[in-house]
Design a protein around this motif. Structure first.
Motif, short mmCIF file in Angstrom:
data_model
loop_
_atom_site.label_atom_id
_atom_site.label_comp_id
_atom_site.label_asym_id
_atom_site.label_seq_id
_atom_site.Cartn_x
_atom_site.Cartn_y
_atom_site.Cartn_z
N ARG A 167 0.84 -1.20 0.00
CA ARG A 167 0.00 0.00 0.00
C ARG A 167 0.88 1.25 0.00
O ARG A 167 0.58 2.24 -0.68
N CYS A 199 -5.85 -13.49 -7.93
CA CYS A 199 -5.41 -12.13 -7.61
C CYS A 199 -5.06 -11.41 -8.90
O CYS A 199 -4.11 -11.80 -9.60
N ASN A 217 -3.77 -8.59 -9.21
CA ASN A 217 -2.54 -7.80 -9.09
C ASN A 217 -1.31 -8.60 -9.53
O ASN A 217 -0.47 -8.09 -10.26
N TYR A 264 -6.14 -9.46 1.77
CA TYR A 264 -4.99 -9.22 0.89
C TYR A 264 -4.42 -10.53 0.36
O TYR A 264 -4.46 -11.55 1.03
N THR A 314 -4.73 -5.70 -2.48
CA THR A 314 -6.09 -5.85 -1.97
C THR A 314 -6.90 -6.66 -2.97
O THR A 314 -6.91 -6.34 -4.16
N PRO A 343 -10.13 -8.26 -5.00
CA PRO A 343 -11.28 -7.55 -5.55
C PRO A 343 -12.46 -7.45 -4.59
O PRO A 343 -13.09 -6.41 -4.48
N GLU A 347 -12.17 -4.64 -1.87
CA GLU A 347 -11.81 -3.28 -2.23
C GLU A 347 -12.73 -2.23 -1.63
O GLU A 347 -12.28 -1.17 -1.23
N ASN A 348 -13.98 -2.51 -1.56
CA ASN A 348 -14.93 -1.50 -1.08
C ASN A 348 -15.54 -1.85 0.27
O ASN A 348 -16.69 -1.55 0.53
N ARG A 400 -11.65 -2.48 6.01
CA ARG A 400 -10.64 -3.51 6.30
C ARG A 400 -10.00 -3.22 7.66
O ARG A 400 -9.89 -2.07 8.06
#
Lengths: 152, 416
Positions: free
Chosen positions: A86, B339, B341, B355, B362, B364, B367-368, B371
């Protein structure tokens, strides 16, 4: 020494230190109270909003630099992989500021040459770093754990 | 032009954008369409709404356009039966999507080989639309691997199109009979879902299931069964100056050769070519040798000194496929997620964690959401299995004998 960089006092650095103190005075910071002793340079620390701001001047490759540093959190004992990622992602999105880790503390900082620095620009840099620090410190602690730098 | 709009509408349905899909499909219906294509368009339009009368109306129009289409007739019968009072589903249960239809009215072509028409949607009405391509895109990710019968692909697919990636359209090829497509990571980027275009013009929803960024490989799963895979070269090397043919989506082929180079390229991984990057699509096209054997996959990677693109040996592609298969076997029964990413398969859902354990990104689904630190996830991230740091007591591990948390060098004494 901040971030392990070399620094040495010189006549020119002393002159710049005086300039920085004038700038700090012009933005409402008492330089005498803010002054801190560093091993071989000049430093000041003061509160700006809820953020702790540290200012250093240093010489690097025969050029003087103005460095504004805001320590924000002590790293948590876990969740480091996600936190480090992050921090790097944020590094991509911050403007005129960078995030770094030194020992177990996360910092937000800005560094620029002292030459040509005036009070307006110094104030802008300090406000910006303090703003980022304010925004991010609680966010990091809530999400990843750890402890605010200003918390004992 | 109309076909293109229909394709865009279908794409929108597959992406879950039903409002946009409805707009596009209705727009396409104003154009002059062949009866079969009109029926196809109406069937996809039916999938843009949950309202049963709306669906019935769409299927009724589709049946009028193409009365010979059995699929339309069956769907129409099914949804008409749902309108009967005794068959009304309770309000809190979503309307049954078409993949459940076989229970009520099994289509005659379920699990049977399909003869592809020569052209795409125009000649491919829904009667040839397999379950995997049924317009149920919002559930596309769930369809992969579900036992509702994969699409049977009879002819050899030398190349497929991979559409919807960040660099534009790319190519790929089937590497397993179970519908696993190999392409490059550059083509898929961090997209979780893409469209796979078959040579027949059929378009399937593809789900990216694993990527290996270090080798520029992505594996995309489609709900299909491939009867004929391309024959693979048994040789792990490609001789210098060997002739090759790169096949790209859209029928473009490039005759070229392996570049003769003395550089220290890893011969078992990459092979240099004399193809310039600007001659390629987004990448992922299969590379065949003079004997028509699959020898690699084309990428857009180049060396630092010139613009010639490199191919990746087919042996490496299959090593990645095997690794993915092993991972799936090891994680069988566990909740996992891809993932986007880093391309790894994450076990974070099993721990309720947010994660990816490989890259820290993070996931999917997290994400919103709010956490927070999860102490029980330390095992997932392997942060509790190292000896404590003598300086900060953290057990997160070490790199180059330095603590990953405080940077303390284990070889130096602690300063108190």
């Amino acid at each position: 020494m901040v971030f392990n960089r070399g620094r040495g006092r010189s006549a020119s650095l002393e002159q710049h230190a005086n300039n920085v103190e004038r700038i700090l005075a012009s933005i409402g910071v008492d330089p005498a109270q803010a002054r801190i002793s560093t091993r071989d340079g000049y430093g000041w620390t003061f509160q700006h909003g809820s953020a702790l701001i540290e200012i250093y001047i240093e010489v690097h490759d025969q050029r003087e630099y103005f460095q504004v540093v805001a320590p924000i959190i002590h790293l948590p004992m876990n969740n480091l992989l996600a936190l480090y990622r992050r921090l790097l992602e944020l590094n991509m999105s911050l403007t005129n500021a960078a995030i770094g880790v030194y020992q177990d503390v996360v910092y937000i900082f800005n560094e620029r040459p002292l030459t040509g620095l005036d009070a307006n620009e110094a104030n802008f840099i300090i406000s910006q770093i303090a703003g980022y620090a304010d925004d991010l410190d609680n966010q990091f602690v809530n999400e990843f754990g750890g402890r605010l730098y200003t918390q004992t | 032009m109309a076909i293109r709009i229909v394709e865009q509408g279908i794409q929108a349905v597959q992406n879950g954008n039903r409002d946009e899909a409805r707009r596009l499909l209705r727009y396409a219906l104003k154009e002059e369409l062949s009866p079969a294509l009109r029926a196809t368009t109406l069937m996809w339009l039916a999938e843009t709404g949950d309202d049963i009368p709306f669906k019935v109306d769409c299927y009724r129009q589709a049946a009028e356009s193409d009365p010979q289409n059995n699929d339309v007739q069956q769907r129409l019968s099914y949804w008409l039966s749902q309108q009967l009072p005794s068959a009304q589903p309770p309000a809190n249960i979503p309307a049954m999507p078409p993949q459940s239809m076989p229970q009520a009215a099994p289509p005659p072509q379920q699990n049977t080989p399909i003869t592809y028409p020569a052209q795409g949607y125009n000649a491919g009405p829904p009667s040839s639309m397999p379950p995997g391509t049924l317009p149920t895109a919002p559930y596309a990710s769930q369809q992969v691997g579900m036992g509702q019968g994969p699409m049977q692909i009879q002819g050899q697919q030398r190349v497929v199109g991979v559409l919807g990636g960040p660099l534009g359209d790319g190519s790929g090829f089937f590497v397993t009979r179970e519908g696993l497509v190999a392409t490059t990571r550059a083509v898929t980027g961090s997209q979780p879902r893409l469209s796979i275009d078959l040579m027949s013009g059929h378009r399937l929803a593809g789900e990216v299931v694993r990527s290996f960024p270090q080798y520029d490989i992505s594996l995309v799963k489609v709900n299909a069964y491939v009867e004929h895979l391309a024959a693979v070269s048994p040789s792990p090397y490609l001789q210098p100056d060997a002739p090759i043919v790169v096949t790209m989506h859209g029928g473009k082929g490039l005759r070229s050769q392996r570049r003769n180079t003395r550089s220290a390229t890893n011969d078992t991984l990459w092979f240099p070519t004399v193809i310039h990057r600007n001659e390629l699509d987004a990448g992922g096209g299969p590379v065949y040798d003079a004997h028509n054997l699959l020898v690699g996959m084309m990428t857009r990677n180049t060396s630092r000194t010139n613009d010639y693109a490199y191919g990746l040996h087919i042996s490496q592609v299959y090593r990645c496929v095997e690794q993915y298969a092993q991972e799936m076997q090891q994680m069988q029964g566990q909740k996992t997620i891809y993932c986007t990413n880093c391309g790894a398969v994450s076990r974070a859902p099993q721990f309720g964690a947010f994660y990816c354990e490989t890259c820290g990104g993070t996931l999917p689904y997290a994400e919103n959401v709010t956490r927070y630190p999860l102490p029980n996830a330390a095992a997932l991230y392997q942060e509790n299995m190292h000896r404590p740091c003598t300086n900060c007591q953290a057990q997160v591990g070490y790199y180059d004998s330095r603590c990953l948390r405080c940077g303390h060098d284990l070889t130096t004494p602690v300063r108190r």
